[in-house]
Write a protein that holds these residues in place. Structure first.
Motif, PDB file in Angstrom:
ATOM      1  N   TYR A 108       0.831  -1.193   0.000  1.00  0.00           N
ATOM      2  CA  TYR A 108       0.000   0.000   0.000  1.00  0.00           C
ATOM      3  C   TYR A 108       0.867   1.244   0.000  1.00  0.00           C
ATOM      4  O   TYR A 108       1.824   1.354   0.769  1.00  0.00           O
ATOM      5  N   ASN A 109       0.531   2.197  -0.866  1.00  0.00           N
ATOM      6  CA  ASN A 109       1.238   3.463  -0.944  1.00  0.00           C
ATOM      7  C   ASN A 109       0.431   4.499  -0.167  1.00  0.00           C
ATOM      8  O   ASN A 109      -0.657   4.900  -0.593  1.00  0.00           O
ATOM      9  N   ASP A 110       0.962   4.941   0.986  1.00  0.00           N
ATOM     10  CA  ASP A 110       0.252   5.889   1.845  1.00  0.00           C
ATOM     11  C   ASP A 110       0.055   7.250   1.190  1.00  0.00           C
ATOM     12  O   ASP A 110      -0.929   7.934   1.456  1.00  0.00           O
ATOM     13  N   TYR A 165      -0.247   8.086  -2.201  1.00  0.00           N
ATOM     14  CA  TYR A 165      -1.231   8.107  -3.282  1.00  0.00           C
ATOM     15  C   TYR A 165      -2.462   7.253  -3.010  1.00  0.00           C
ATOM     16  O   TYR A 165      -3.371   7.187  -3.837  1.00  0.00           O
ATOM     17  N   LYS A 166      -2.477   6.548  -1.860  1.00  0.00           N
ATOM     18  CA  LYS A 166      -3.610   5.702  -1.469  1.00  0.00           C
ATOM     19  C   LYS A 166      -3.907   4.638  -2.530  1.00  0.00           C
ATOM     20  O   LYS A 166      -5.052   4.435  -2.937  1.00  0.00           O
ATOM     21  N   THR A 167      -2.847   3.963  -2.998  1.00  0.00           N
ATOM     22  CA  THR A 167      -2.990   2.930  -4.026  1.00  0.00           C
ATOM     23  C   THR A 167      -2.212   1.682  -3.613  1.00  0.00           C
ATOM     24  O   THR A 167      -1.326   1.738  -2.765  1.00  0.00           O
ATOM     25  N   GLN A 168      -2.553   0.557  -4.239  1.00  0.00           N
ATOM     26  CA  GLN A 168      -1.771  -0.676  -4.087  1.00  0.00           C
ATOM     27  C   GLN A 168      -0.741  -0.679  -5.208  1.00  0.00           C
ATOM     28  O   GLN A 168      -1.095  -0.626  -6.383  1.00  0.00           O
ATOM     29  N   ASP A 169       0.522  -0.717  -4.875  1.00  0.00           N
ATOM     30  CA  ASP A 169       1.600  -0.670  -5.859  1.00  0.00           C
ATOM     31  C   ASP A 169       2.402  -1.962  -5.839  1.00  0.00           C
ATOM     32  O   ASP A 169       2.475  -2.658  -4.822  1.00  0.00           O
ATOM     33  N   TRP A 170       3.023  -2.258  -6.966  1.00  0.00           N
ATOM     34  CA  TRP A 170       3.970  -3.363  -7.075  1.00  0.00           C
ATOM     35  C   TRP A 170       5.367  -2.753  -7.133  1.00  0.00           C
ATOM     36  O   TRP A 170       5.640  -1.904  -7.983  1.00  0.00           O
ATOM     37  N   ASN A 171       6.243  -3.155  -6.216  1.00  0.00           N
ATOM     38  CA  ASN A 171       7.613  -2.654  -6.177  1.00  0.00           C
ATOM     39  C   ASN A 171       8.594  -3.818  -6.199  1.00  0.00           C
ATOM     40  O   ASN A 171       8.375  -4.838  -5.554  1.00  0.00           O
ATOM     41  N   ALA A 172       9.692  -3.629  -6.927  1.00  0.00           N
ATOM     42  CA  ALA A 172      10.748  -4.639  -6.973  1.00  0.00           C
ATOM     43  C   ALA A 172      11.804  -4.293  -5.925  1.00  0.00           C
ATOM     44  O   ALA A 172      12.179  -3.124  -5.767  1.00  0.00           O
ATOM     45  N   TYR A 173      12.281  -5.316  -5.223  1.00  0.00           N
ATOM     46  CA  TYR A 173      13.292  -5.155  -4.174  1.00  0.00           C
ATOM     47  C   TYR A 173      14.426  -6.149  -4.391  1.00  0.00           C
ATOM     48  O   TYR A 173      14.208  -7.256  -4.880  1.00  0.00           O
ATOM     49  N   ILE A 174      15.625  -5.753  -3.969  1.00  0.00           N
ATOM     50  CA  ILE A 174      16.732  -6.696  -3.854  1.00  0.00           C
ATOM     51  C   ILE A 174      16.881  -6.995  -2.368  1.00  0.00           C
ATOM     52  O   ILE A 174      16.814  -6.087  -1.529  1.00  0.00           O
ATOM     53  N   ILE A 175      17.077  -8.268  -2.048  1.00  0.00           N
ATOM     54  CA  ILE A 175      17.177  -8.706  -0.654  1.00  0.00           C
ATOM     55  C   ILE A 175      18.532  -9.351  -0.436  1.00  0.00           C
ATOM     56  O   ILE A 175      18.923 -10.262  -1.172  1.00  0.00           O
ATOM     57  N   ASN A 176      19.243  -8.882   0.585  1.00  0.00           N
ATOM     58  CA  ASN A 176      20.524  -9.469   0.987  1.00  0.00           C
ATOM     59  C   ASN A 176      20.295 -10.255   2.270  1.00  0.00           C
ATOM     60  O   ASN A 176      20.252  -9.685   3.353  1.00  0.00           O
TER      61      ASN A 176
END
Length: 131
Positions: free
Chosen positions: A21-23, A25-36
């Motif tokens: 959730y994007n606080d 813009y009040k939308t559900q977003d898809w975000n790409a992350y790198i995880i270490n």
């Protein structure tokens, strides 16, 4: 000569596409992350992303991170839902100590969706993970 080249295997580094959730813009977003998920820091991380299919190709996106501390994650980019109809490729190169590592993570077309969500390591979110 070729047998003398040792290519180290990338372990405990992942790419995740997370639905959150994007606080602002009040939308559900898809975000790409790198995880270490390693016990050591990663340095000079280079990420090159692109999407492709048989007849379409996106532009190439590049991102550089100076450092990604151990047991942490960082946002790469916002993903438009239209991209999930394509194969999405993340080419990741980084240094661990004095060794260079390289791996390509691919999200196959139509595999990123709400039905495929799972818990993501180190994050309190759900998403699609490629190891």
């Amino acid at each position: 000569m070729k047998k003398d080249i040792q290519i180290p295997v990338v372990e405990n580094v992942y790419i995740a596409i997370v639905n959150e959730y994007n606080d602002i813009y009040k939308t559900q977003d898809w975000n790409a992350y790198i995880i270490n998920d390693k016990d050591v820091d990663l340095e000079m991380i280079l990420i090159v992303t692109s999407g492709y299919s048989e007849d379409k190709m996106t532009s190439i996106f590049r991102k550089k991170l100076d450092k990604l501390p151990k047991k942490s994650y960082a946002k790469i980019e916002l993903m438009q839902e239209d991209l999930f109809a394509l194969n999405n490729q993340f080419k990741v190169t980084f240094f661990e100590g004095n060794k260079m590592f390289d791996k390509t993570f691919t999200f196959r077309k139509n595999t990123v969706n709400l039905n495929a969500l799972q818990p993501i390591p180190l994050m309190e979110s759900r998403g699609v993970l490629v190891k």
